[in-house]
Design an enzyme around this catalytic site. Structure first.
Site, mmCIF file in Angstrom:
data_model
loop_
_atom_site.group_PDB
_atom_site.id
_atom_site.type_symbol
_atom_site.label_atom_id
_atom_site.label_comp_id
_atom_site.label_asym_id
_atom_site.label_seq_id
_atom_site.Cartn_x
_atom_site.Cartn_y
_atom_site.Cartn_z
ATOM 1 N N LYS B 174 0.826 -1.200 0.092
ATOM 2 C CA LYS B 174 0.099 0.021 0.009
ATOM 3 C C LYS B 174 0.964 1.312 -0.165
ATOM 4 C CE LYS B 174 -3.699 -2.610 0.627
ATOM 5 N NZ LYS B 174 -4.636 -2.943 -0.466
ATOM 6 N N LYS B 200 2.790 -8.774 -1.939
ATOM 7 C CA LYS B 200 1.719 -9.074 -3.173
ATOM 8 C C LYS B 200 1.748 -7.338 -3.944
ATOM 9 C CE LYS B 200 -2.950 -10.245 -4.610
ATOM 10 N NZ LYS B 200 -3.281 -8.707 -4.772
ATOM 11 N N ASP B 202 -0.715 -5.186 -5.932
ATOM 12 C CA ASP B 202 -2.317 -5.300 -6.214
ATOM 13 C C ASP B 202 -2.708 -5.428 -7.535
ATOM 14 O OD1 ASP B 202 -4.683 -5.363 -4.812
ATOM 15 O OD2 ASP B 202 -4.182 -3.589 -3.493
ATOM 16 N N GLU B 203 -3.763 -5.680 -7.733
ATOM 17 C CA GLU B 203 -4.475 -6.040 -9.193
ATOM 18 C C GLU B 203 -4.186 -5.235 -10.005
ATOM 19 O OE1 GLU B 203 -6.337 -5.238 -6.543
ATOM 20 O OE2 GLU B 203 -7.794 -3.792 -7.490
ATOM 21 N N HIS B 292 -5.452 -13.022 -8.858
ATOM 22 C CA HIS B 292 -6.227 -12.232 -7.973
ATOM 23 C C HIS B 292 -7.658 -12.057 -8.604
ATOM 24 C CE1 HIS B 292 -7.784 -8.541 -6.625
ATOM 25 N NE2 HIS B 292 -7.006 -8.345 -5.815
ATOM 26 N N LYS B 332 -13.313 -7.007 4.997
ATOM 27 C CA LYS B 332 -14.262 -6.169 4.582
ATOM 28 C C LYS B 332 -15.034 -6.388 3.176
ATOM 29 C CE LYS B 332 -10.771 -4.172 1.353
ATOM 30 N NZ LYS B 332 -9.792 -3.039 1.375
#
Lengths: 297, 482, 142
Positions: B174, B200, B202-203, B292, B332
């Site tokens: 992030k 990882k 992210d997509e 993903h 979430k």
């Protein structure tokens, strides 16, 4: 201020399931009165010991290794299995299984073979009871290079250091065991409980025979009562008499003869009674009785 | 074979009911080699449920809107899909579960593209239906065996990584967008050094103006190797090779391999053919393949229309991915506990028995096809560790993105907090403790020797995502007397 | 440095009582427990030395601990020792749990990262354990 605690032996006795095992022992095993008494005493001792532990009066794990002496077929293995269960219920062993071995399972064939073999067995027995039948054969004074000596050393070490992990029962003839103990003082000091298994009386063996037949759904014919009693008396005089084990063998042969007898009847309808009754004839042909003509019913 | 078909239809020609053309066969018993699809059908008002089911069978196999004499040049009885069972959906008036059997010869071996072109190709826009959802599919072993499946599988992945007996631990870098390659590698290094097994991409991290893909790969692999040397433990980073063309993806994957990466990543949006191509590439190059599930919620989330995610799980196990995001239950993102348990079973078991209360409608034999490691990611934190392990088991990657990088004492501390919580919980589980009852206590005790965990527990103690699930199973578990 | 291989490396070193419970968990799952040791802790050193064979048919953890203590006596001072539980169930047939139960008595010097500059900006990385700079008989000794 220390907390005052109390311990109810009777309640612990019932809750632990020890009562159940002892009741079973009394019910299932014929005769063996002195053995039963000793086991009741041992159970009480161990239970009281637990109570003392609870109240912080005792911290030492008592030595539980035992010797079972007596002639073959006097119920040593059977009692050992119950003993394992009993010790488990009392919380002195963690799993309660019985590992049954003789010299051959422990002693190796070549240098370096014995220790791993013995340790393998000890590891499997941990959490339960190791039963060494005819334990005195581990010791062969006539051969100073005998690998049995190595077993004895490992065994003594584990019996001392792993009291919490396993209980060892040494079993065999009383006289040979005595000799074994006197030449191996290490064992004598580590074995705290000695239980002697007396030979069964003729009446007890008869009772055992009836029970064995019943377990296999056979019954003794009325005409066979006398001859079975006679068989028992005669068998005792023969060499290699092994109490209940000899009776079991005798019954096995009688069952074989019964099958033969029924088969030779040829083309007839047999009912349940025919198929389950052991008769006079099924004993009459026994080698044991051959020495003298059998008494007719 | 079956009952006599209505051959007269060819004389008349024109339009007739699907159910009269052989697409509804209530007595049909599926052959052991048939594929079966189970659809949730919501017919338009006035449309009979059986006719609707027959129409779905017809439109997803041989039929078109009118009768064609050319059918007679084929073994049409065999190629017709057969709706054989229609049940009303419990507590959902107007909806029906319909079971349709397809002959195995309708499909090209080993091709998800071909399978999906048939099963979901035309039929979802069919006017007589208000909505249509593919709930589940059954694949016969004969068909399963035409796929190579996951290139690595759970067991071999664990062997390669030398990590056993606990969930793997990951985190997504992030912020998702905007970091330069150099800054990005810093996040990776701190996280891995702190105790993560994987970090990882992210997509949507591909090759944007702020960070060219090669920059990312180079810095990330420096970070991975450095963290490995600092811990003595194998580490990895899912390098996302998603790109505009297959050629670009191969180029990126090859570069990842040349840098010594153990794993590459793709997004679901690259399409089934591209996924199978990358699976083949990974198999040829000893690489773990992380998928993903970007975009899936556009068709998996609603209960009445689309494709259930459990079907996507089955397709992806066939297509051959090693990791797939499959929900967290407590995080979430959407995920009913029982529905999610169904996905996990489909991905991880060799035989998955029918379990209606988990939304699994068929017994499925996977015939030793490799197992897929589910990934739980999205809004989870260390304080939920006991719930995660109880619900998801140990063969899962737990990804704490915010839960790692958002730690007030830094990324390394965040990673350590999660790893300690994870190991303490597995340790306690193996000791026979009741995680759901004692979980918070176990965490509290672990925090005594791990300050970062203490901080994490304190900071996120009240974070939960309690919303009603949009995709709960239709069947309630029947209580079995014990 | 503390090498973090194995399932429980982020927890404080395990006591024998804790090890016993983990072993019992393995035994109760019908997994065979093996003891392995090494003085070459490279993360890709798969084959540590076996202390005898993996142990099958053991009922109680004490049996395994008995061997572990024997292994510690010989190798405990200057080797890593781990327990690995093997599950032979179809579909797994591999390790199910593996954790370090003994570390060398001296601090591990850790790993050197060797960088070889190759084409363009690419770098080949090699991890080397400082301990393996020495011959086996001299590792992890003061």
């Amino acid at each position: 201020m220390s907390e005052i605690k109390s311990f109810n032996l009777q309640k612990a006795f019932e809750a632990s399931g020890v009562k159940e095992v002892l009741d079973e022992l009394d019910r299932d095993l014929i005769g063996l009165l002195p053995v039963k008494t000793r086991i009741h005493e041992t159970a009480s001792l161990l239970l009281v010991n637990k109570a003392r532990e609870e109240l912080n009066l005792s911290k030492i794990q008592p030595s539980l290794h035992m010797s079972f002496t007596g002639n073959p077929g006097t119920g040593k293995t059977t009692v050992a299995m119950r003993m394992a269960k009993l010790l488990y219920r009392l919380g002195y062993v963690r799993k309660g299984h019985l590992v049954l071995v003789t010299r051959d399972d422990l002693v190796g064939q070549y240098i370096g073979h014995t220790a791993p073999k013995t340790k393998e067995i000890l590891k499997k027995a941990m959490g339960g009871v190791l039963f060494i039948d005819e334990a005195y054969y581990l010791y062969r004074p006539e051969n100073e290079r005998d690998y049995g000596q190595e077993v004895i050393e490992i065994l003594l070490q584990v019996m001392e250091d792993h009291r919490d992990d396993l209980v060892v029962i040494l079993a065999g003839y009383a006289d040979k065991m005595d000799k074994f103990f006197s030449s191996n003082p290490g064992f004598r000091s580590r074995v705290a409980h000695h239980i002697d298994f007396p030979d069964y009386s003729d009446d007890e063996l008869f009772e055992i025979a009836i029970k064995m037949l019943k377990e296999q759904n056979y019954v003794l014919g009325d005409n066979a009562v006398t001859i079975l009693k006679e068989y028992i008396a005669k068998r005792r005089e023969q060499p290699h008499f092994a109490n209940a084990r000899s009776i079991r063998n005798g019954l096995d042969r009688a069952i074989l003869r019964q099958a033969n007898r029924l088969f030779n009847k040829g083309d007839v309808e047999l009912n349940a009674k025919d198929l389950s009754e052991i008769d006079y004839e099924d004993f009459a042909l026994s080698r044991v009785l051959k020495s003298k003509p059998p008494t007719q019913p | 074979m079956g009952k006599p078909k209505n051959k007269d239809r060819y004389k008349k020609g024109g339009v007739m009911a699907y159910k009269d053309m052989g697409y509804w066969q209530p007595d049909y018993e599926p052959k052991p080699t048939d594929l079966i699809a189970m659809f949730r059908i919501t017919p338009q008002d006035g449309v009979d449920s059986i006719e609707a089911a027959a129409a779905v069978a017809g439109e997803s196999s041989t039929a078109t809107w009118t009768i064609c004499w050319t059918d007679r040049l084929t073994a049409n009885d065999k190629y017709q899909a057969k709706a054989y069972r229609v049940d009303p959906v419990p507590n959902s008036p107007g909806e029906f579960f319909s079971y349709i059997a397809y002959d195995i010869d309708l499909f090209e071996p080993g091709s998800i593209a071909n399978l999906t072109a048939s099963i979901i190709g035309n039929v979802f826009g069919f006017k007589p239906l208000k909505a249509l959802r593919l709930e589940d599919m059954y694949f016969p072993v004969a068909y399963v065996k035409t796929f190579a499946g996951p290139p690595t599988g759970i067991v071999v992945e664990r062997e390669r990584l030398d990590k056993f007996g606990r969930p793997l631990l990951g985190a997504t870098v992030k912020p998702k967008l905007g970091l330069s390659g150099r800054s990005y590698g810093r996040v990776v290094y701190e996280g891995l050094k702190g105790g993560l097994d994987f970090t990882k991409d992210d997509e949507n991290i591909n090759s944007q103006p702020f960070m060219h893909w090669r920059e990312r790969f180079l810095y990330v692999m420096e970070a991975v190797n450095r963290a490995q040397a600092m811990s003595g433990e194998i580490k990895g980073h899912y390098l996302n090779v998603t790109a505009a063309t297959m050629e670009d993806m191969y180029e990126r994957a090859e570069f990842a391999k040349s840098l010594g990466s153990t794993i590459v990543m793709i997004d679901l949006v690259i399409g089934y053919t591209a996924i199978q191509s990358m699976s083949k590439w990974c198999r040829d190059n000893d690489m773990i393949l992380h998928l993903h599930r970007a975009g899936h919620s556009t068709y998996t989330r609603l209960r009445s229309h689309g494709v259930s995610f459990r079907v996507i799980c089955k397709w992806m196990r066939l297509a051959g991915v090693d990791h797939i995001h499959a929900g967290t239950v407590v995080g979430k993102l959407e995920g009913d506990p029982r529905t999610t348990a169904g996905y996990y079973d489909i991905l991880r078991e060799d035989f998955v028995p029918m379990k209606l209360e988990n939304g699994v409608f068929f017994d499925q034999h996977w015939a030793s096809l490799n197992k897929v490691m589910p990934v739980a990611s999205g809004g989870i934190h260390a304080g939920q560790m006991h719930q995660l392990i109880t619900l998801l088991g140990e063969d899962v990657v737990l990804q704490f993105g915010g839960g790692t990088i958002g730690h007030p004492s830094g990324i390394e501390a965040g990673a350590t907090a999660n790893r300690v919580a994870l190991e303490a919980m597995i340790f306690a589980r193996n000791e026979g403790r009741d995680l759901m009852a004692e979980g918070p206590e176990i965490l509290k005790n672990a925090a005594k020797f791990c300050t970062p965990l203490k901080t994490a527990l304190e900071l996120w103690k009240d974070v939960t995502f309690n919303y009603t699930s949009t995709d709960a199973p239709d069947f309630v578990p029947s209580s079995t007397p014990s | 440095m503390k090498i973090t291989q194995g399932t429980f490396s982020f927890l404080p070193d395990l006591t024998d009582e804790q090890i016993t419970k983990q072993i019992q968990y393995c035994i109760d799952n019908d997994w065979a427990v093996g003891i392995e040791f090494t003085n070459d802790p490279h993360p890709r050193n798969t084959y540590w030395e076996m202390w005898d064979l993996p142990m099958f048919d053991i009922r109680d953890a004490a049996g395994i601990l008995y061997e572990l203590n024997a292994c510690r006596k010989v190798y405990g001072d200057n080797h890593y020792i781990r327990l690995s539980a093997f599950d032979n169930t179809h579909g797994w047939e591999s390790i199910k749990l593996s954790f370090i139960v003994n570390r060398p008595k001296v601090e591990d010097p850790g790993f050197r990262l060797v960088r070889q500059e190759v084409d363009g900006r690419s770098i080949r990385y090699t991890t080397q354990a400082y301990s393996t700079d020495k011959p086996s008989s001299e590792r992890y000794r003061d």
